[in-house]
Design a protein around this motif. Sequence first.
Motif, short mmCIF file in Angstrom:
data_model
loop_
_atom_site.label_atom_id
_atom_site.label_comp_id
_atom_site.label_asym_id
_atom_site.label_seq_id
_atom_site.Cartn_x
_atom_site.Cartn_y
_atom_site.Cartn_z
N TRP A 16 0.65 -1.24 -0.32
CA TRP A 16 0.36 0.35 0.00
C TRP A 16 0.94 1.37 -0.11
O TRP A 16 0.39 2.70 -0.53
CB TRP A 16 -1.08 0.54 1.71
CG TRP A 16 -2.20 -0.87 0.90
CD1 TRP A 16 -2.44 -2.34 1.42
CD2 TRP A 16 -3.60 -0.53 0.54
NE1 TRP A 16 -3.22 -2.23 0.74
CE2 TRP A 16 -3.47 -1.73 -0.09
CE3 TRP A 16 -3.54 0.71 -0.55
CZ2 TRP A 16 -5.29 -1.92 -0.77
CZ3 TRP A 16 -5.00 0.68 -1.52
CH2 TRP A 16 -5.60 -0.85 -1.53
N TRP A 20 0.13 4.26 -2.36
CA TRP A 20 0.08 5.93 -2.67
C TRP A 20 0.40 6.83 -3.21
O TRP A 20 0.32 8.01 -3.60
CB TRP A 20 -0.24 6.02 -1.20
CG TRP A 20 -1.12 5.71 -0.18
CD1 TRP A 20 -1.69 4.66 0.25
CD2 TRP A 20 -2.55 6.00 -0.69
NE1 TRP A 20 -2.75 4.14 0.84
CE2 TRP A 20 -3.69 5.36 -0.02
CE3 TRP A 20 -3.24 7.48 -1.10
CZ2 TRP A 20 -5.32 5.93 -0.14
CZ3 TRP A 20 -4.31 7.88 -1.17
CH2 TRP A 20 -5.07 6.89 -0.22
N ARG A 142 -6.41 -9.70 -3.72
CA ARG A 142 -6.75 -8.13 -2.98
C ARG A 142 -6.44 -7.47 -3.97
O ARG A 142 -6.32 -5.56 -3.68
CB ARG A 142 -5.67 -8.44 -1.94
CG ARG A 142 -6.14 -9.05 -0.38
CD ARG A 142 -4.88 -8.62 0.36
NE ARG A 142 -3.89 -8.13 0.32
CZ ARG A 142 -2.74 -7.77 0.89
NH1 ARG A 142 -3.12 -6.72 0.98
NH2 ARG A 142 -1.87 -8.37 0.25
N GLN A 145 -8.95 -3.42 -4.56
CA GLN A 145 -8.68 -2.85 -3.91
C GLN A 145 -7.87 -1.75 -4.06
O GLN A 145 -8.21 -0.43 -4.51
CB GLN A 145 -8.84 -2.82 -2.24
CG GLN A 145 -9.58 -3.94 -1.21
CD GLN A 145 -9.43 -4.18 0.16
OE1 GLN A 145 -8.77 -3.53 0.93
NE2 GLN A 145 -9.37 -5.63 0.53
N ALA A 148 -9.28 -0.31 -7.65
CA ALA A 148 -10.37 0.52 -7.04
C ALA A 148 -9.51 2.18 -6.54
O ALA A 148 -10.27 3.42 -7.37
CB ALA A 148 -11.45 0.37 -6.30
N LEU A 149 -8.58 2.62 -6.30
CA LEU A 149 -7.99 3.48 -5.57
C LEU A 149 -7.30 3.99 -6.76
O LEU A 149 -7.16 5.32 -8.00
CB LEU A 149 -6.45 3.42 -4.29
CG LEU A 149 -5.50 4.45 -4.24
CD1 LEU A 149 -6.98 5.84 -4.06
CD2 LEU A 149 -4.82 4.32 -3.93
N ALA A 330 -14.45 4.65 -3.39
CA ALA A 330 -13.82 4.30 -4.14
C ALA A 330 -13.55 3.20 -3.10
O ALA A 330 -13.06 2.12 -3.84
CB ALA A 330 -12.25 4.66 -4.53
N PRO A 331 -13.26 3.04 -1.78
CA PRO A 331 -12.81 1.64 -0.95
C PRO A 331 -14.22 0.25 -0.55
O PRO A 331 -13.91 -0.93 -0.82
CB PRO A 331 -12.87 2.41 0.63
CG PRO A 331 -12.67 3.88 0.12
CD PRO A 331 -13.62 4.68 -0.97
N VAL A 332 -15.21 1.24 -0.97
CA VAL A 332 -16.57 0.11 -1.11
C VAL A 332 -16.26 -0.57 -2.45
O VAL A 332 -16.17 -1.54 -2.19
CB VAL A 332 -17.67 0.90 -1.10
CG1 VAL A 332 -18.46 0.00 -1.03
CG2 VAL A 332 -17.97 1.72 -0.13
N GLY A 334 -14.13 -1.08 -4.01
CA GLY A 334 -12.95 -2.12 -3.81
C GLY A 334 -13.08 -2.88 -3.27
O GLY A 334 -13.07 -4.20 -3.37
N HIS A 335 -14.13 -3.68 -2.55
CA HIS A 335 -14.08 -4.21 -1.60
C HIS A 335 -15.02 -5.60 -1.93
O HIS A 335 -14.53 -6.22 -2.42
CB HIS A 335 -15.11 -3.36 -0.39
CG HIS A 335 -15.57 -4.58 0.91
ND1 HIS A 335 -14.14 -5.44 1.65
CD2 HIS A 335 -16.21 -5.35 1.14
CE1 HIS A 335 -15.20 -5.92 2.38
NE2 HIS A 335 -16.52 -6.53 1.69
#
Length: 498
Positions: A16, A20, A142, A145, A148-149, A330-332, A334-335
């Motif tokens: 991660w 970023w 994974r 997620q 998604a970002l 976005a996090p939703v 990605g999940h």
Amino acid sequence: MSASTSTQTAGVASPWPALWALVIGFFMILVDSTIVSVATPTLMDAFGAGVNEVLWVTSAYLLAYAVPLLVTGRLGDRVGPKRVYLVGLTVFTLASLWCGLSGELGLGITGLVAARAVQGLGASMMTPQTMAVITRTFPAERRGQAMALWGATAGVATLVGPLAGGLLVDTLGWEWIFFVNVPVGIVGLVLAARLVPRLETRVHRFDLLGVGLSAAGLFCAVFALQEGQTFGWGQVWGPVSVPGLLVAGAVLLVAFVWWQARNPGEPLVPLSLFADRNFSLANGAIMAMGLTVTALFFPFYIWAQSVRELTPTTAALLMAPSSVMSFLLAPVAGHLTDRVHPRLLVGSGTTLLALSIWLLTRAMTPDAPLWQAVVAAVLMGVANPLIWGPLSTTATRNLPMDRAGAGSGVYNTTRQLGAVLGSAAIAVLMQARIDARLGPDGVAASEGLENPGASLPAAVAEGLSQAMSEALLLPAAVILVGAVLSLFFERPRHLVRR
């Protein structure tokens, strides 16, 4: 295989922080695709240039961005995505400084256009590496997620560009739409150098003939599509015509595909990538998305500034809820991407996006309440995370690790080609609808387009509103093509195992 390079997916403790760090640069280069659009009148005044000359400030960037993507994606597989990304970010940051200083240095509009082309080259080196690092550092279950970002960054950046451009031009001056990249680029360089891992590389023979055919073919095709409306689809330089460039581009690209299929060594684009159904379908869908997003904003901002007499900043603020919703959701998304069939997510997102664009066309009248446009923007913000991240995840989920760069290069090339097609198609359609709706009054409408905020006669304002809203039906229809393609996605392997 390089023994000195570090890790494959399993060896990265937490990918991660690296992601970023990469997102900072990725966001910056995508913002620069649209940030100049609202500064066109200011640049015309600053450089004493015509509108066609100033349009090249954006065209040169997009052209230099799109053409090398296949090559830079493969280059990341060969020498490592971190190295290529850092070189690209350095080039982009220095070119941004050049852009901002072009007026002070007396380089004129030609110097600014040249600097923007170098910026585009730097961007083309960076973009495929972001997806390649995600593919190679996040396990398949994974990856949604992370993508998604990445997707939210792409979606938000396309909307933030005009808003950021308007604020900077209105407050600090046009130079700062470029100067702002310098401190951001330096921070991005430091973080990427520290946080992005050196990934395993393989010895690749570079397909020089493939490089030449792809670069020449893409240049001819992209240049012709991008500048066809400017040149009236007639003569470009002497005997060279836009249709001639299109034909030449098509022939060269067909020759490129033929060579990739028969190359006895290592092709630039392994056609085996397209054996994966999801990769092929996702490329078609992202081209539709690239076309839709690009074509969407031209008619909207013309209507907002010419008919509703809004400032560039205020017009961009109407779309701000879309950026906010995209980032929050976005996090939703990605999940869900790691747990739900992509057919459901992408199909829902593309359908909702088409509906939101249609609602926006209903709001584009001379006197409709502006909150109607804001509602459409909110729905766009809900739709975007269901498209960008799930599509990129679906495209790359099954890619072999040593071909992640090649696959990312293809994916981003198709996205950029969609954007170029959207720019060309919407320009032609807008002019056609203006002519149909206004007839002789089209001259007055054209004057309104070049002088945002100037009051238009009521009849012209009504006709221009109708023309722009009708033009928006094109992106609404095209994104439904993406919805149809999504129906044929296969269930990802990690979901099958469950």
